[in-house]
Scaffold this active site. Structure first.
Site, short mmCIF file in Angstrom:
data_model
loop_
_atom_site.label_atom_id
_atom_site.label_comp_id
_atom_site.label_asym_id
_atom_site.label_seq_id
_atom_site.Cartn_x
_atom_site.Cartn_y
_atom_site.Cartn_z
N PRO A 2 0.55 -1.12 -0.18
CA PRO A 2 -0.03 0.30 0.07
C PRO A 2 0.68 1.01 -0.07
CG PRO A 2 -0.21 -1.36 1.53
CD PRO A 2 0.94 -1.62 1.18
N GLU A 3 0.69 2.37 -1.04
CA GLU A 3 0.76 3.50 -0.77
C GLU A 3 -0.61 4.08 -0.25
OE1 GLU A 3 3.43 4.57 -4.25
OE2 GLU A 3 4.32 2.48 -4.16
N HIS A 90 -2.50 -15.66 8.84
CA HIS A 90 -2.29 -14.18 9.36
C HIS A 90 -3.21 -13.36 8.86
CE1 HIS A 90 1.39 -15.81 7.67
NE2 HIS A 90 0.58 -16.28 6.28
N ARG A 109 3.47 -10.50 6.18
CA ARG A 109 4.86 -10.15 6.18
C ARG A 109 5.35 -9.01 7.29
NH1 ARG A 109 7.63 -8.01 1.05
NH2 ARG A 109 10.00 -7.67 2.11
N ARG A 152 20.29 18.86 -3.66
CA ARG A 152 20.88 18.04 -3.46
C ARG A 152 21.59 16.89 -4.25
NH1 ARG A 152 17.58 16.70 1.06
NH2 ARG A 152 18.50 14.75 0.56
#
Length: 271
Positions: A2-3, A90, A109, A152
């Site tokens: 998920p973003e 899970h 995970r 940067r």
DNA sequence: CACGATACCTGTAAGC
DNA sequence: TGCTTACAGGTATCGT
């Protein structure tokens, strides 16, 4: 998995199931995920009524009428399974609400996390306090990017993934936004032209909005909060497209590894 | 401080 | 088919 768009989709899907409902039972099937669950998690949630389901960066926030906010992160493989047929291996935390609905926080995970803080102090939570502005909010734009990229040496890819600079971007949408802006992922931030930064400022919210509109993009192990699997098919311009034709110029998409993570880009369109 | 590498844990898919 | 290896959307931490 998920973003930002996926978390947004999950919280939007959770809201109609939870808001206005009381937690009758919260069952913990283990004591921790990435970190230990807070003391008294079950007791503090049981009997509380959900006021709101919202999102900050990649964190889902669930406010209750007791002045607590549950802060949950889905990690890489986390999902919220709504009304699952059975509780599986899970399903680490199971929430039962007064409307008879069952939601399981599933995370194979176990890179996810779940915490509980006072709502008034949620923004000061150590996980949230250092996070940059929302890319879909009023503080995001060319000025922010220009400031963050100036001088940067770090690659553009790394700067966009840095949650302290912008909240919620992950590997997929960074690759997609850089493609649309014509920026090579390895280009040092300080050397990106003003014109491309401007394109990037437009591309970032664009790719996110499109993904949210699509119901959250997903890979094979992502499911919508209501269990719908209908949005598996979203494809990306460059992400995961190594060797396939660039949609703009047909040059084969390339993959490089930066900081141990794959970056996909078109060698002809991105500089 | 800035940056890169690595660790965390499990599942899946590709390769032999 | 079975075994091994590479890789996966994130974040924290530890070197240099």
């Amino acid at each position: 998995m998920p973003e930002l768009p996926e978390v947004e989709t999950v919280m939007r899907g959770l809201a109609p199931v939870w808001v206005g409902q009381r937690f009758d039972r919260v069952t913990l099937h283990r004591a921790d995920l990435r970190r230990p669950f807070p003391d008294g998690l079950g007791q503090r949630l049981t009997g509380a009524t959900v006021i709101a389901c919202r999102r900050r960066a990649k964190y889902g926030l669930v406010d209750t009428d007791r002045g607590d906010t549950m802060v949950l992160h889905l990690g890489m493989s986390g999902r919220m399974r709504v009304d699952p047929d059975a509780i599986g291996k899970h399903d680490h935390v199971v929430f039962e609400t007064g409307n008879g609905r069952v939601v399981a926080f599933n995370d194979a995970r176990r890179f996810g996390s779940l915490d509980l803080v006072e709502t008034a102090a949620a923004d000061a939570h150590p996980l949230l306090s250092g996070i940059g502005p929302e890319p879909l909010g009023p503080d995001f734009g060319l000025a922010l990017l220009a400031g963050a990229f100036a001088d940067r040496l770090a690659p553009a890819k790394a700067l966009l993934l840095d949650q302290r600079i912008i909240a919620g971007l992950g590997n997929i949408y960074v690759c997609e936004a850089l493609f649309r802006a014509g920026i090579h992922p390895a280009r040092a931030g300080g050397t990106v032209t003003k014109a491309r930064l401007k394109a990037l400022a437009a591309a970032v919210p664009q790719v996110l909005e499109e993904a949210i509109a699509a119901g959250g993009s997903s890979l094979r192990d992502h499911a919508a909060p209501d269990g719908t699997l209908g949005y598996f098919q979203k494809t990306f311009s460059v992400y995961g497209q190594e060797g396939n034709a660039c949609p703009a110029c047909a040059t084969p998409v390339e993959r490089i590894v930066q900081s141990g993570r794959s970056s996909f880009f078109c060698p002809r369109c991105q500089h």
